[in-house]
Scaffold this motif. Sequence first.
Motif, PDB file in Angstrom:
ATOM      1  N   ILE A 105       0.939  -1.313   0.128  1.00 42.25           N
ATOM      2  CA  ILE A 105      -0.136  -0.053  -0.209  1.00 42.25           C
ATOM      3  C   ILE A 105       1.035   1.604   0.399  1.00 42.25           C
ATOM      4  O   ILE A 105       0.404   2.942  -0.538  1.00 42.25           O
ATOM      5  N   GLU A 106       1.571   1.033   0.529  1.00 42.63           N
ATOM      6  CA  GLU A 106       2.992   2.337   1.011  1.00 42.63           C
ATOM      7  C   GLU A 106       3.150   3.179  -0.637  1.00 42.63           C
ATOM      8  O   GLU A 106       3.703   3.507  -1.160  1.00 42.63           O
ATOM      9  N   LEU A 107       4.098   1.335  -1.324  1.00 38.20           N
ATOM     10  CA  LEU A 107       4.197   1.517  -2.357  1.00 38.20           C
ATOM     11  C   LEU A 107       3.891   2.272  -3.671  1.00 38.20           C
ATOM     12  O   LEU A 107       3.477   2.772  -3.868  1.00 38.20           O
ATOM     13  N   THR A 108       2.044   1.380  -3.653  1.00 38.66           N
ATOM     14  CA  THR A 108       1.523   2.049  -4.760  1.00 38.66           C
ATOM     15  C   THR A 108       1.081   3.611  -4.133  1.00 38.66           C
ATOM     16  O   THR A 108       0.529   4.125  -5.202  1.00 38.66           O
ATOM     17  N   VAL A 109       1.263   4.141  -2.625  1.00 34.37           N
ATOM     18  CA  VAL A 109       0.728   5.410  -2.577  1.00 34.37           C
ATOM     19  C   VAL A 109       1.367   6.242  -3.149  1.00 34.37           C
ATOM     20  O   VAL A 109       1.342   7.904  -3.861  1.00 34.37           O
ATOM     21  N   ARG A 110       2.681   6.195  -2.389  1.00 31.59           N
ATOM     22  CA  ARG A 110       3.944   6.813  -3.501  1.00 31.59           C
ATOM     23  C   ARG A 110       3.770   6.608  -4.639  1.00 31.59           C
ATOM     24  O   ARG A 110       4.797   8.161  -5.403  1.00 31.59           O
ATOM     25  N   ASP A 111       4.082   5.901  -5.280  1.00 35.10           N
ATOM     26  CA  ASP A 111       4.029   5.648  -7.049  1.00 35.10           C
ATOM     27  C   ASP A 111       3.051   6.154  -7.373  1.00 35.10           C
ATOM     28  O   ASP A 111       3.365   7.208  -8.318  1.00 35.10           O
ATOM     29  N   HIS A 112       1.678   6.224  -7.277  1.00 37.59           N
ATOM     30  CA  HIS A 112       0.847   7.678  -7.766  1.00 37.59           C
ATOM     31  C   HIS A 112       1.088   8.874  -6.815  1.00 37.59           C
ATOM     32  O   HIS A 112       0.333   9.859  -7.619  1.00 37.59           O
TER      33      HIS A 112
END
Length: 101
Positions: free
Chosen positions: A91-98
């Motif tokens: 979730i953290e990586l997805t939020v960072r990428d978006h």
Amino acid sequence: MSDSSNFSFPHRTPVFTTVIVLLCFALFGWLARKVYAPHAYAVDKVEGVKTPAERKKLLTDKLEAEHTAATGYAWIDQKAGTVRLPIERAIELTVRDHAQK
């Protein structure tokens, strides 16, 4: 003038017709129950698991394996570079990428 008073329907239903109608309703009810009722015997049984304690242990082991898979790191395909991440990290990586887009 036509004489229609001699040709009339009986006022009472014959017993045979009543029995046939009741049998048709019973057959329809049996068929509906057969089709729509749940079938307990159709549940697949796990070989060797018979007691509630054994079933509880099997469930505990399954839940522990799912928890380990959801919270741990592992290689899915090392050649392709695919890894399994904990859900929180994904979730953290997805939020960072978006957020970067």
